[in-house]
Design an enzyme around this catalytic site. Structure first.
Site, PDB file in Angstrom:
ATOM      1  N   ALA A  73       3.142   6.864  -2.021  1.00 13.76           N
ATOM      2  CA  ALA A  73       2.665   5.710  -2.640  1.00 13.76           C
ATOM      3  C   ALA A  73       2.178   4.481  -1.613  1.00 13.76           C
ATOM      4  O   ALA A  73       2.551   4.423  -0.556  1.00 13.76           O
ATOM      5  CB  ALA A  73       3.655   5.227  -3.966  1.00 13.76           C
ATOM      6  N   GLN A  75       3.469   1.534  -1.289  1.00 16.00           N
ATOM      7  CA  GLN A  75       4.446   0.874  -0.686  1.00 16.00           C
ATOM      8  C   GLN A  75       5.441   2.114  -0.155  1.00 16.00           C
ATOM      9  O   GLN A  75       6.734   1.937  -0.216  1.00 16.00           O
ATOM     10  CB  GLN A  75       5.297   0.151  -1.428  1.00 16.00           C
ATOM     11  CG  GLN A  75       4.660  -1.272  -1.756  1.00 16.00           C
ATOM     12  CD  GLN A  75       4.673  -1.971  -0.410  1.00 16.00           C
ATOM     13  OE1 GLN A  75       5.343  -1.839   0.761  1.00 16.00           O
ATOM     14  NE2 GLN A  75       3.562  -2.908  -0.300  1.00 16.00           N
ATOM     15  N   SER A  76       4.842   3.180   0.360  1.00 14.64           N
ATOM     16  CA  SER A  76       5.879   4.315   1.016  1.00 14.64           C
ATOM     17  C   SER A  76       6.539   4.150   2.121  1.00 14.64           C
ATOM     18  O   SER A  76       5.991   3.543   3.129  1.00 14.64           O
ATOM     19  CB  SER A  76       4.749   5.376   1.259  1.00 14.64           C
ATOM     20  OG  SER A  76       5.624   6.419   1.780  1.00 14.64           O
ATOM     21  N   ASN A  77       7.832   4.078   2.056  1.00 18.55           N
ATOM     22  CA  ASN A  77       8.582   3.939   3.218  1.00 18.55           C
ATOM     23  C   ASN A  77       8.502   5.036   3.892  1.00 18.55           C
ATOM     24  O   ASN A  77       8.731   4.809   5.404  1.00 18.55           O
ATOM     25  CB  ASN A  77      10.306   3.656   2.649  1.00 18.55           C
ATOM     26  CG  ASN A  77      10.503   2.605   1.813  1.00 18.55           C
ATOM     27  OD1 ASN A  77      10.281   1.307   2.157  1.00 18.55           O
ATOM     28  ND2 ASN A  77      10.835   3.090   0.651  1.00 18.55           N
ATOM     29  N   ALA A  79       5.866   6.753   4.755  1.00 17.21           N
ATOM     30  CA  ALA A  79       4.457   6.600   5.561  1.00 17.21           C
ATOM     31  C   ALA A  79       4.876   5.497   6.675  1.00 17.21           C
ATOM     32  O   ALA A  79       4.469   5.958   7.736  1.00 17.21           O
ATOM     33  CB  ALA A  79       3.548   6.009   4.738  1.00 17.21           C
TER      34      ALA A  79
END
Ligand code: PLP
Length: 337
Positions: A73, A75-77, A79
């Site tokens: 997503a 705001q992917s942590n 990524a």
């Protein structure tokens, strides 16, 4: 159980602390609440994906990759931690970001984890909601391979049997710490999403015959889907470890009553939980995962699900970088406030 059989690169500051939350426990008036600080894994503000990436990035290096690709997503942590791990190892990183919330908030779209992705030198492209993101990523990876790049793809959340080994490792680490401290753990509670954390934990605990109940608080899927996803991955992880059959379907329990409106959309309970941890313990949770996990924990304690005197460990999976993408969700968080 001998994890050193699997390739691993050291990325995390491990072991993470296991600590008692005195003021939160007192305020809730139920069980003793302990916290396993996987928000302190050290890689680019930390979080649970770091443990998975120790095994995933080792596999990428073993395969001779020059590029890692993943998806998540906006705001992917995951990524963000992948971008940091790639930087650390000198690999290129490319990320596909899915717009799951439809938010136009500039902070959501460019601050927090998105800012850090770019700071670590990753490249990114966007996708609309509802696509098969792993298929989208594989298509991009094929195009890059056709141009000569050696691409290692990591599924969303790093959740495959290789990534789940990171949480088998956490299970052994946590039980080792608890045994050393003489701490009998009655329950483990944490936020569950792409399933690798819970699958690895449950598999690891079963494999070392430490059958502490684990409760995953869902952030997206309905309970039957979430439990099935975790169970399937736990089975595959057990096979990879050479101990098929250690995990039973009953070992996998999720509570999905705290999702609210949907993935990535915090509700009043999420915000209240984040403020409670911040104000009683000085600990930062996040609006997508750990805030919902903690909201579940707090509500279930209030309902008497955990007895007085029991010890409940909240596994803090990280995510605080996402707070800066979500300031508008807090009454004092917008410039106007
Ligand atoms: C990814 C993530 C989770 C969920 O872990 P899964 O292994 O995807 O189930 C929980 N908390 C945070 C902060 C995360 O980034």
């Amino acid at each position: 159980m001998h994890l050193a059989r699997f390739p691993r690169v050291r990325l995390g500051h491990l072991p993470t602390p296991l600590e008692r939350l005195d003021r939160l426990s007192e305020a809730l008036g139920g069980p003793e609440i302990w916290i396993k600080r996987d928000d302190c894994t050290g890689l680019s503000t930390g979080g649970n994906k770091t443990r998975k990436l120790e095994f995933l990035m080792a596999e990428a290096l073993t395969e001779g990759a020059d590029t890692v690709m993943t998806q998540g997503a906006t705001q992917s942590n995951h990524a963000r931690q992948t971008a940091a791990a790639a930087a650390r190892l000198g690999l290129a990183c490319h990320i596909l970001l899915e717009d799951r919330t439809g938010s136009n908030d500039p902070n959501y779209n460019a601050n927090g984890n998105v800012f850090l992705d770019h700071l670590h030198g990753a490249t990114a492209e966007k996708r609309g909601p509802g696509l098969d993101m792993n298929a989208e990523m594989e298509a991009v990876a094929e195009a890059w391979r056709a141009k000569g790049r050696r691409v290692y793809t990591i599924p969303g959340g790093g959740s495959n049997p290789t990534g789940a080994l990171g949480y088998v490792n956490c299970a052994m680490e946590l039980v080792g710490q608890a045994d050393y401290m003489g701490l009998k753990i009655d329950h483990i509670v944490h936020a569950t999403g792409s399933s690798g954390t819970q699958a690895g934990l449950v598999c690891g605990l079963r494999a070392i015959n430490a059958p502490i109940p684990v409760l995953g608080i869902g952030v997206r899927a309905p309970k039957p889907v979430q439990e099935e996803n975790v169970f399937k991955l736990a089975l595959a992880t057990a096979s990879k470890l050479g101990c098929p059959g250690v995990v039973a379907r009953d070992d996998v329990v999720a509570n999905t009553n705290y999702v609210g409106e949907g993935y990535g959309i915090p509700n009043a309970g999420t915000i209240a939980a984040i403020e409670m941890f911040a104000r009683l313990e000085g600990i930062l949770l996040d609006p997508v995962y750990s805030g919902k996990g903690a909201a579940g924990l707090i509500d279930l304690v209030g309902k008497g699900v955990f007895a007085h005197g029991q010890r409940v460990v909240f596994l803090h999976t990280g995510g605080a970088a996402g707070l800066f993408g979500y300031t508008a969700a807090f009454s004092y968080g917008s410039a106007a406030a």
